[in-house]
Design an enzyme around this catalytic site. Structure first.
Site, PDB file in Angstrom:
ATOM      1  N   ASP A  69       7.352  -6.863  -8.139  1.00 41.53           N
ATOM      2  CA  ASP A  69       7.257  -6.711  -9.332  1.00 41.53           C
ATOM      3  C   ASP A  69       8.077  -5.899 -10.790  1.00 41.53           C
ATOM      4  O   ASP A  69       9.104  -6.168 -11.183  1.00 41.53           O
ATOM      5  CB  ASP A  69       5.899  -7.365 -10.185  1.00 41.53           C
ATOM      6  N   ARG A 114      -7.494 -10.834  -3.154  1.00 45.32           N
ATOM      7  CA  ARG A 114      -6.661  -9.857  -4.182  1.00 45.32           C
ATOM      8  C   ARG A 114      -7.071 -11.291  -4.940  1.00 45.32           C
ATOM      9  O   ARG A 114      -6.926 -12.361  -5.097  1.00 45.32           O
ATOM     10  CB  ARG A 114      -4.956 -10.015  -3.448  1.00 45.32           C
ATOM     11  N   HIS A 121       2.946 -14.237   2.236  1.00 44.37           N
ATOM     12  CA  HIS A 121       4.255 -14.119   1.301  1.00 44.37           C
ATOM     13  C   HIS A 121       5.115 -15.066   2.324  1.00 44.37           C
ATOM     14  O   HIS A 121       5.764 -14.656   3.024  1.00 44.37           O
ATOM     15  CB  HIS A 121       4.861 -12.823   0.760  1.00 44.37           C
ATOM     16  N   GLU A 181       1.873  -3.214 -10.984  1.00 46.20           N
ATOM     17  CA  GLU A 181       3.527  -3.591 -10.896  1.00 46.20           C
ATOM     18  C   GLU A 181       4.284  -3.332 -11.975  1.00 46.20           C
ATOM     19  O   GLU A 181       5.369  -3.110 -10.796  1.00 46.20           O
ATOM     20  CB  GLU A 181       2.991  -4.970 -10.979  1.00 46.20           C
ATOM     21  N   ARG A 191       5.084  -3.387  -0.592  1.00 45.26           N
ATOM     22  CA  ARG A 191       6.616  -3.684   0.052  1.00 45.26           C
ATOM     23  C   ARG A 191       7.393  -4.672  -0.187  1.00 45.26           C
ATOM     24  O   ARG A 191       6.664  -5.478   1.465  1.00 45.26           O
ATOM     25  CB  ARG A 191       7.730  -1.987   0.524  1.00 45.26           C
ATOM     26  N   ARG A 219       7.968 -15.972  -9.429  1.00 41.73           N
ATOM     27  CA  ARG A 219       7.593 -14.670  -8.246  1.00 41.73           C
ATOM     28  C   ARG A 219       9.024 -13.789  -7.758  1.00 41.73           C
ATOM     29  O   ARG A 219      10.362 -14.375  -7.779  1.00 41.73           O
ATOM     30  CB  ARG A 219       7.116 -15.127  -7.053  1.00 41.73           C
TER      31      ARG A 219
END
Length: 948
Positions: free
Chosen positions: A598, A424, A125, A558, A636, A772
């Site tokens: 999210d 994913r 990320h 989410e 997280r 995002r």
């Protein structure tokens, strides 16, 4: 290095910032803004870098102090172990379980240890602002600080260390902080592997040794079983394709090959080190008969090595064994290199082209390299090492055996793949693929037009059908071909790299049962799943007749609505006979991922926290009713607005009975470097998580607080009020999103090149829905609003107090004192409030967001911020934020005047860039202006110790 003029400028800016903060001195603030507004770009860049590099060094110093503090506890207060350590946790458990017999407690602890499964998952990320080049320099500086701490250091040696330290600082100053190229996915893979090499390989056996020692002290007889791997790692890097078009099937394959190669190289190096050390002779340390028999088998497999080792190490059987292990590892590495050059994916019956738009069958044959004399499973390497260790033990070479045992623990945890790679994908991609396929079939109704019951019925029938789902000759669009190829890569990885190389296939935005059944159908096409009809009611017999490999499938819930509906979705899934057969292949273990980022962006921090808490309770209830075991995967982020905060407290605050010795948790962006870049910090981080999981997994007293139902009822009210207010402000207030884009540098983030992933799931979207959570949090953090960590909390708390009067506030205070969940939630919100700074946020609003709309939105946020501060203090009983955390309070107070210059300069530079006449600026000047803005982003991230 910057010259006297830069030093004088920096000092002037620093003093004005401190003066403006001392008593909210508006005169000093005006002088500061005038000074910064007159700086040339070159001067501004120099000032920004001065403060940015300062924070890089300060952060290293703070981390080093943590290491010093840990050492101090161990040296001076052995009877008072450090808070959160395994020693303190086990001591509290052993001495605090009143009324429970020692034998009963030992049995309970042994059960927890046997089931212990801690899985940190590294992600790419894009929230790590610092370049890896700089992170490596930071690590070397930290090592030098450790050298300086040596007692009675001779002057000459101190001078040498000082020169080396100066050289590193000089290099930091002269290294560009801004990435000039966008990292590729494989760059991110290698960055992730760096932490395993630098710290985690060595930290893991140290952690297990600490656990064994402390168990022996507090719970005699409770042990880790031989070969246990209570701590294993996962990764999303190279497997997370949700919204990232650069994570292709080829990239996933290369990732898996790279990870195995890294493990094999590490094992080869460790084997070589052991061989140099284990010189025990057969004369003085005779080996076991079991080891001697294994050497006979090895000589048959490697006759050339047998001759060479026999001559060189004639009376050293342990070195001979290591020579054969070394040879097998090198053969495995050669095989790995061959796999890395293969760009075609093997299906169960044919070779499949992974290039989109081509037929699925390619007229090629595959040459399989011999599987002899290589390690195909980590278990095989572990068994060879066990023979070596037990042989040493039988010869009473106990310290040498312990070195081998340490290696065995690494192999048990990292296997042949370092970290299990999760895959994913967004549920919409599966829906699109099945829609195209069903249209090609010519069904009366294509998949997209089916109702949910129709989808479940059709998917179940297709999964049960013995015929292939897709014809090998079929040609599909590039998107559908790519979706299918992911499963072919998965099958090949399980066949050729390791049956444990893959973790879980995670379905983002899971909304209903069909989203997981769709994955099973696509997996079936690649030979990853198939139904074998058996005797009625028997789901466990003849498991060997099923497919040889299976892929674990997990939903990711989410949004707030999805979290609330999650238990009902899983109940329907557990009732589906086809899905139950898949679960039977996985020992009835279901992984479920819950999204913090999210859900917080969707409904606000308070509602998100409560929705996640309730979802966990209800998911476990649904699983128990269906006789299913759960492993909850906590998605997280690093900041409170994305579910961050101290992980130790967060684990202890989970609902009773929902940890159950298992936890999987993401480690994202800057969190990875802050927790795992230094060996001692890495060990401390792993210890905190492991200790918390053990404590949270012990059976809670059946008579949990009789006040809990009342607390939950209060949280229902608080959550509902907060949700309504958050949605009103963020999604219904005219101009709110426009304020966000203007009053933060969010639009400039895409030029930071933090990672390979775009900041939106859809490139064409411009609104908040598809933005995002990372840029959402990152933007508010940079502008010092930190809105995601506190918005609507004050309204909820104040409304509750006003409706219930003094009883309401008394109840909130009771919840804060006695309920770990509420205490952790309020503490995290309090920390965010303390980091936020509306004196600085006002600069962004007034200068960048437009006079009228900017002031209007800022006034709303400022009022809510003050309300939240006031109500949090009322609940905690403090006079000032963080009074109960004085070290953190002091750290923020000391840091703020040094972050402020970069914030003021960021506002100034953004205003220049966005001015009406900016288009007339020469291209080179525009690039330099953007470069200066990006420097402020990096500097503020370093000063705040947070990005997204």
């Amino acid at each position: 290095l910057g010259g006297e003029s830069l030093f004088a400028m920096e000092e002037q800016v620093r003093n004005l910032c401190k003066e403006s903060r001392s008593a909210n001195n508006r005169s000093a603030e005006r002088r500061l803004k005038r000074l910064l507004g007159e700086l040339t770009l070159e001067e501004a860049i120099g000032v920004i870098r001065a403060f940015s590099v300062y924070f890089q060094l300060v952060n290293i110093a703070e981390q080093h102090h943590r290491i010093r503090r840990k050492l101090y506890y161990e040296l001076h207060t052995p009877e008072q172990p450090q808070r959160g350590s395994i020693a303190e946790t086990l001591r509290q458990i052993a001495r605090g379980k009143s009324g429970k017999a020692a034998k009963e407690l030992r049995l309970e602890m042994q059960e927890v240890i046997d089931r212990l499964e801690v899985r940190p998952v590294m992600t790419a990320h894009p929230t790590e602002a610092a370049r890896r080049t700089l992170l490596e320099k930071h690590r070397r500086i930290a090592e030098l600080l450790t050298d300086f701490d040596a007692p009675e250091l001779p002057r000459r040696q101190r001078e040498v260390l000082a020169a080396r330290l100066a050289a590193e600082v000089e290099s930091v100053w002269q290294t560009d902080e801004v990435r000039q190229t966008q990292p590729t996915v494989l760059d991110e893979v290698n960055n992730g592997l760096y932490y395993f090499d630098a710290t985690l390989f060595d930290a893991l056996p140290s952690l297990l040794r600490e656990l064994e020692v402390r168990l022996a002290e507090e719970f005699p007889g409770v042990t880790l079983r031989d070969g246990a791997a209570p701590l294993r790692f996962g990764s999303w890097i190279g497997g997370d394709r949700d919204g990232n078009p650069f994570v292709t099937a080829e990239v996933t394959w290369e990732t898996l090959v790279l990870q195995q190669r890294h493990a094999l190289r590490k094992y080869i190096a460790t084997t070589g080190e052991l061989s140099r050390r284990l010189s025990e002779s057969i004369r003085f340390a005779p080996p076991s008969s079991e080891l001697l028999k294994s050497l006979e088998r090895d000589r048959e497999d490697f006759p050339e090595i047998a001759i060479e080792a026999g001559e060189r190490n004639a009376e050293e059987p342990y070195r001979q064994k290591l020579a054969f292990i070394y040879a097998r590892l090198e053969s495995s590495l050669r095989r790995n290199r061959a796999l890395g050059s293969a760009l075609l994916i093997d299906s169960p019956n044919s070779l499949i082209s992974i290039r989109p738009g081509l037929p699925l069958i390619a007229a090629l044959t595959r040459s399989r390299e011999s599987n002899e004399n290589v390690y195909r499973l980590g278990d095989q390497l572990w068994e060879d090492l066990r023979l070596l260790r037990d042989g040493l033990r039988s010869a009473r070479a106990l310290f040498a055996a312990e070195e081998v045992n340490r290696f065995m623990q690494q192999v048990a945890a990292f296997d042949l793949h370092v970290a299990a790679l999760d895959l994913r994908q967004h549920s919409d991609r599966h829906t699109a693929a099945l829609t195209e396929i069903t249209r090609k079939f010519g069904l009366a109704r294509d998949y997209s037009r089916m109702t949910e019951p129709e989808r479940v019925e059709w998917l179940t029938a297709e999964i049960e059908s013995p015929r292939p789902f897709v014809s090998p000759e079929s040609v599909f669009s590039s998107e559908t071909t790519e979706t299918l190829n992911v499963f072919r890569v998965a099958r090949r990885a399980l066949d050729e790299i390791s049956p444990r190389a893959l973790g879980t296939y995670i379905v983002s935005m899971t909304r209903d049962t069909s989203d997981l059944l769709a994955v099973l159908l696509l997996a079936k096409q690649a030979g990853l799943f198939g139904v074998v009809r058996e005797a009625a009611g028997d789901l466990s017999a003849n498991r060997s007749q099923r497919v040889s490999h299976q892929l674990s499938v997990a939903p990711l819930f989410e949004t707030i609505d999805d979290l609330r509906r999650a238990p009902e979705v899983m109940q329907r899934l557990f009732a589906n006979p086809v899905y139950r057969q898949q679960l039977a292949l996985r020992d009835n273990l279901q992984e479920i991922m819950i999204g913090y980022s999210d859900s917080s962006k969707d409904g606000g921090i308070l509602t998100s926290s409560w929705a996640l808490y309730q979802a966990q309770e209800r998911l476990w209830q649904a699983a128990r009713e269906a006789n299913v075991e759960l492993r909850l995967f906590h998605g997280r982020g690093g900041t409170v607005g994305r579910g961050g905060g101290p992980s130790h407290e967060a684990i202890l605050a989970q609902p009773a009975g929902t940890v159950a010795s298992r936890i999987k948790i993401t480690e994202q962006g800057e969190v990875v470097s802050s927790k795992y870049s230094l060996p001692e910090i890495a060990l401390r981080s792993l210890e905190l998580t492991t200790a918390a999981v053990i404590a949270a997994s012990l059976k809670h007293d059946a008579s949990s607080s009789p006040r809990l139902p009342g607390w939950k009822e209060a949280m229902d009210v608080l959550s509902a009020t907060a949700y309504t207010e958050y949605r009103r402000l963020v999604y219904e207030t005219d101009g709110f999103y426009d304020y966000f884009t203007k009053a933060t540098p969010v639009e400039e983030f895409q030029r930071l090149r933090l990672g390979s992933r775009p900041d939106r799931r859809r490139h064409t979207s411009k609104g908040l829905a598809d933005l995002r959570a990372i840029p959402w949090v990152f933007g508010w953090t940079q502008s010092r609003h930190l809105v995601p960590g506190w918005l609507a909390v004050g309204t909820a708390l104040e409304s509750f107090r006003n409706e219930r009067g003094s009883d309401g506030l008394a109840l909130l205070r009771e919840m804060y004192r006695e309920w770990p969940f509420f205490h952790s939630t309020i503490s995290n919100i309090e920390m965010t409030l303390a980091k936020a700074d509306f004196q600085i946020a006002r600069q962004y609003a007034e200068r960048l967001a437009g006079r009228t709309p900017g002031r209007r939105i800022f006034a709303v946020l400022s009022e809510e911020y003050e309300r939240t501060c006031r109500m949090v203090l009322a609940v905690t009983g403090e006079k000032r934020l963080l009074d109960k955390s004085p070290v953190l309070q002091r750290s923020i107070a000391v840091r703020n005047p040094y972050v402020d210059p970069m914030s003021y300069l960021q506002v100034e530079l953004l205003a220049r860039k966005r001015a009406k006449g900016a288009k007339t600026i020469a291209a080179g000047e525009r690039d330099k202006l953007l470069y200066a803005i990006l420097l402020t982003v990096n500097g503020i991230a370093a000063g705040m110790r947070n990005t997204g």
